[in-house]
Design an enzyme around this catalytic site. Structure first.
Site, PDB file in Angstrom:
ATOM      1  N   ARG A 158     -12.336 -34.836  20.729  1.00  0.00           N
ATOM      2  CA  ARG A 158     -13.493 -33.848  20.883  1.00  0.00           C
ATOM      3  C   ARG A 158     -13.239 -32.459  20.310  1.00  0.00           C
ATOM      4  O   ARG A 158     -13.562 -31.550  21.029  1.00  0.00           O
ATOM      5  CB  ARG A 158     -14.293 -33.867  22.127  1.00  0.00           C
ATOM      6  CG  ARG A 158     -14.815 -35.104  22.439  1.00  0.00           C
ATOM      7  CD  ARG A 158     -15.911 -35.651  21.621  1.00  0.00           C
ATOM      8  NE  ARG A 158     -16.213 -37.148  21.835  1.00  0.00           N
ATOM      9  CZ  ARG A 158     -15.503 -37.904  21.385  1.00  0.00           C
ATOM     10  NH1 ARG A 158     -14.581 -38.033  20.734  1.00  0.00           N
ATOM     11  NH2 ARG A 158     -16.000 -39.420  21.783  1.00  0.00           N
ATOM     12  N   SER A 236     -23.301 -36.938  26.467  1.00  0.00           N
ATOM     13  CA  SER A 236     -22.174 -36.589  27.520  1.00  0.00           C
ATOM     14  C   SER A 236     -22.125 -35.130  27.636  1.00  0.00           C
ATOM     15  O   SER A 236     -21.804 -34.520  26.660  1.00  0.00           O
ATOM     16  CB  SER A 236     -20.843 -36.996  27.083  1.00  0.00           C
ATOM     17  OG  SER A 236     -20.900 -38.521  26.846  1.00  0.00           O
ATOM     18  N   GLU A 335     -18.723 -30.441  27.029  1.00  0.00           N
ATOM     19  CA  GLU A 335     -18.592 -30.938  25.953  1.00  0.00           C
ATOM     20  C   GLU A 335     -19.585 -30.027  24.748  1.00  0.00           C
ATOM     21  O   GLU A 335     -19.160 -29.637  23.808  1.00  0.00           O
ATOM     22  CB  GLU A 335     -19.047 -32.544  25.656  1.00  0.00           C
ATOM     23  CG  GLU A 335     -18.443 -32.957  24.355  1.00  0.00           C
ATOM     24  CD  GLU A 335     -18.963 -34.546  24.156  1.00  0.00           C
ATOM     25  OE1 GLU A 335     -18.327 -35.357  24.658  1.00  0.00           O
ATOM     26  OE2 GLU A 335     -19.939 -34.647  23.196  1.00  0.00           O
TER      27      GLU A 335
HETATM   28  C1  FAD Z   1     -28.036 -38.801  22.925  1.00  0.00           C
HETATM   29  C2  FAD Z   1     -26.954 -38.015  22.577  1.00  0.00           C
HETATM   30  C3  FAD Z   1     -25.562 -38.631  22.337  1.00  0.00           C
HETATM   31  C4  FAD Z   1     -24.395 -38.246  21.840  1.00  0.00           C
HETATM   32  N1  FAD Z   1     -23.612 -39.057  21.628  1.00  0.00           N
HETATM   33  C5  FAD Z   1     -22.431 -38.680  21.275  1.00  0.00           C
HETATM   34  C6  FAD Z   1     -21.182 -39.268  20.995  1.00  0.00           C
HETATM   35  O1  FAD Z   1     -21.125 -40.517  21.012  1.00  0.00           O
HETATM   36  N2  FAD Z   1     -20.298 -38.655  20.321  1.00  0.00           N
HETATM   37  C7  FAD Z   1     -19.889 -37.446  20.078  1.00  0.00           C
HETATM   38  O2  FAD Z   1     -18.777 -36.926  19.579  1.00  0.00           O
HETATM   39  N3  FAD Z   1     -20.906 -36.673  20.249  1.00  0.00           N
HETATM   40  C8  FAD Z   1     -22.330 -37.303  20.709  1.00  0.00           C
HETATM   41  N4  FAD Z   1     -23.311 -36.485  21.013  1.00  0.00           N
HETATM   42  C9  FAD Z   1     -23.189 -35.124  20.756  1.00  0.00           C
HETATM   43  C10 FAD Z   1     -23.819 -34.620  19.247  1.00  0.00           C
HETATM   44  O3  FAD Z   1     -24.646 -35.347  18.860  1.00  0.00           O
HETATM   45  C11 FAD Z   1     -22.428 -34.382  18.388  1.00  0.00           C
HETATM   46  O4  FAD Z   1     -21.599 -33.444  18.598  1.00  0.00           O
HETATM   47  C12 FAD Z   1     -23.262 -34.169  17.066  1.00  0.00           C
HETATM   48  O5  FAD Z   1     -22.057 -33.979  16.083  1.00  0.00           O
HETATM   49  C13 FAD Z   1     -23.797 -32.609  16.798  1.00  0.00           C
HETATM   50  O6  FAD Z   1     -24.498 -32.373  15.730  1.00  0.00           O
HETATM   51  P1  FAD Z   1     -25.698 -31.322  15.475  1.00  0.00           P
HETATM   52  O7  FAD Z   1     -26.005 -31.288  14.140  1.00  0.00           O
HETATM   53  O8  FAD Z   1     -26.672 -31.640  16.505  1.00  0.00           O
HETATM   54  O9  FAD Z   1     -24.753 -30.026  15.924  1.00  0.00           O
HETATM   55  P2  FAD Z   1     -25.416 -28.823  16.685  1.00  0.00           P
HETATM   56  O10 FAD Z   1     -25.881 -29.054  18.086  1.00  0.00           O
HETATM   57  O11 FAD Z   1     -26.422 -28.102  15.952  1.00  0.00           O
HETATM   58  O12 FAD Z   1     -24.080 -27.618  16.590  1.00  0.00           O
HETATM   59  C14 FAD Z   1     -23.085 -27.984  17.478  1.00  0.00           C
HETATM   60  C15 FAD Z   1     -21.944 -26.930  17.244  1.00  0.00           C
HETATM   61  O13 FAD Z   1     -21.492 -27.345  15.973  1.00  0.00           O
HETATM   62  C16 FAD Z   1     -21.737 -26.176  15.164  1.00  0.00           C
HETATM   63  N5  FAD Z   1     -22.021 -26.595  13.681  1.00  0.00           N
HETATM   64  C17 FAD Z   1     -23.097 -27.409  13.585  1.00  0.00           C
HETATM   65  N6  FAD Z   1     -23.230 -27.526  12.272  1.00  0.00           N
HETATM   66  C18 FAD Z   1     -22.174 -26.591  11.648  1.00  0.00           C
HETATM   67  C19 FAD Z   1     -22.008 -26.486  10.374  1.00  0.00           C
HETATM   68  N7  FAD Z   1     -22.401 -27.087   9.046  1.00  0.00           N
HETATM   69  N8  FAD Z   1     -20.840 -25.542  10.073  1.00  0.00           N
HETATM   70  C20 FAD Z   1     -20.187 -25.152  11.208  1.00  0.00           C
HETATM   71  N9  FAD Z   1     -20.462 -25.374  12.425  1.00  0.00           N
HETATM   72  C21 FAD Z   1     -21.509 -26.027  12.625  1.00  0.00           C
HETATM   73  C22 FAD Z   1     -22.708 -25.271  15.593  1.00  0.00           C
HETATM   74  O14 FAD Z   1     -22.515 -23.764  15.330  1.00  0.00           O
HETATM   75  C23 FAD Z   1     -22.476 -25.461  17.311  1.00  0.00           C
HETATM   76  O15 FAD Z   1     -21.324 -24.704  17.659  1.00  0.00           O
HETATM   77  C24 FAD Z   1     -24.429 -36.968  21.731  1.00  0.00           C
HETATM   78  C25 FAD Z   1     -25.687 -36.040  21.719  1.00  0.00           C
HETATM   79  C26 FAD Z   1     -26.853 -36.802  22.211  1.00  0.00           C
HETATM   80  C27 FAD Z   1     -27.970 -35.926  22.580  1.00  0.00           C
END
Ligand code: FAD
Length: 347
Positions: A158, A236, A335
């Protein structure tokens, strides 16, 4: 407009400036604009791993909406270069439908492609560090574009250079994954094995594994479902602690449970279950403190209900951390990324 409406947790105040970028030129112009004004620049994906402060953020927030997938055959595989704004699970489905192995266990994870390298998204025995060959980024320090190879991303559990070492420095524009046409699916987790065995799937296809992962995730409210009472979460909320074997043995003895879940890491350390620690510290699924609580289906997810604010989520998370620290002497690491929130891990 409050950022709450862009985040799965549904909390958080407004950005001082907000822009949706559908092409790379817009991202570059926005970065230049922020740099000239000395403004903080933040990137928003699907908002599924984010806790935004109730006061909002003093920054230009750019929501990435870059789309497009390019495919090319390479020796022993296929490489997909995917724009940061592509929805992650659509990409997984695309790969599985074509019989390309490498992402099937990552089915159902919310968010966009550009965020996957940030915390080295992983689940059920796969993480993206196993398939990423390159990440094309924009350096917010000088506006330069560059391509980082897998080793330069310094992926960990992570974690990556984008998150731990240099948070906020790089904007991910596109990610290249190498997948394996005709490859056998990864089946490494007991839950997945059990699900497949119950259906007598002895030689499961990629699609079978995707279906199994989606079913297991649904049973834990780990896919976003608008009708689910646990839908407002970041998945998580805490990472699984990784500790030296002696610490794991001490905790097992402390809990008086020889069946304490533990997994051996390659470096000899032991990964523990944060969910198990939370439950053993006295929390139960569905427990609530006002408008915030623990998911009814997974002890690791903190859920926001009607009226919840970021400060309620943060206070509840602290309560959980304090209880686990008091019982086991381990402080759980959150996380999600925190924007504008004074907390253990902010970006
Ligand atoms: C129901 C649920 C289940 C999940 N299950 C998992 C799982 O099994 N495994 C797991 O690893 N995660 C999981 N997650 C967490 C999450 O979905 C992941 O971390 C996902 O990759 C976040 O993507 P996002 O586009 O929503 O990022 P955001 O929430 O929009 O951003 C998260 C971070 O990444 C940065 N960021 C986003 N896009 C970029 C970019 N293009 N360039 C630079 N920085 C960027 C943002 O600035 C911020 O700091 C889960 C979340 C939920 C709600």
């Amino acid at each position: 407009m409050p950022l709450a409406s862009y985040c799965t947790l549904g909390v958080g105040g407004p950005a001082r400036f907000f822009l949706e970028a559908r092409d790379e030129a817009t991202v570059r112009d926005a970065l230049d604009w922020a740099r000239r004004r000395g403004l903080a620049f933040r990137v928003l994906g699907g908002g599924s791993n984010l806790v935004v402060a109730d006061e909002g953020v003093d920054a230009l927030v750019v929501k990435l909406a870059l789309r497009g997938i390019a495919e090319r055959e390479v020796e022993g595989g296929v490489e997909l270069t995917v724009a940061a704004g592509e929805p992650w699970d659509d990409l997984v489905r695309h790969a599985v439908e074509r019989g390309w192995q490498g992402l099937e266990c990552l089915s159902g994870i919310p968010g966009l492609v550009g965020a996957t390298p940030i915390q080295n998204v992983g689940a059920y025995g796969q993480d993206v560090s196993q398939t990423i060959v390159a990440v094309r980024v924009l350096d917010t320090r000088d506006g330069a574009g560059l391509t980082l190879g897998n080793a330069e991303c310094r992926f960990g559990y992570r974690d990556s250079r984008f998150r731990g070492e240099e948070p906020g420095r790089f904007v991910v524009l596109a990610v290249t994954y190498r997948l394996h046409p005709g490859g056998a699916p990864t089946v490494r987790y007991a839950d997945v094995e059990k699900h497949l065995a119950a259906r007598a799937l002895t030689a499961p296809s990629l699609a079978d594994v995707r279906e199994a992962v989606l079913a297991i995730r649904r049973s834990k409210s780990m896919v976003i479902d608008p009708d689910d009472e646990n839908r407002r979460s970041c998945g998580s909320f805490f990472m699984n602690p990784i500790v030296p074997p002696a610490v794991a043995a001490r905790l097992g003895a402390l809990a008086g449970d020889s069946a304490m879940p533990r997994w051996s890491e390659r470096d000899g350390r032991i990964k523990l279950s944060a969910a198990w620690l939370i439950e053993r510290a006295g929390f139960r699924r569905g427990q609530r403190e006002g408008p915030v609580g623990i998911s009814t289906r997974h002890a690791l997810a903190i859920v926001a209900h009607d009226g919840a604010r970021a400060r309620d989520v943060v206070a509840f998370a602290r309560l959980v951390q304090d209880a686990v620290a008091e019982r086991f002497g381990i402080r759980l690491t959150p996380e999600p990324v925190f924007w504008g929130v004074t907390h253990a891990r902010a970006s």
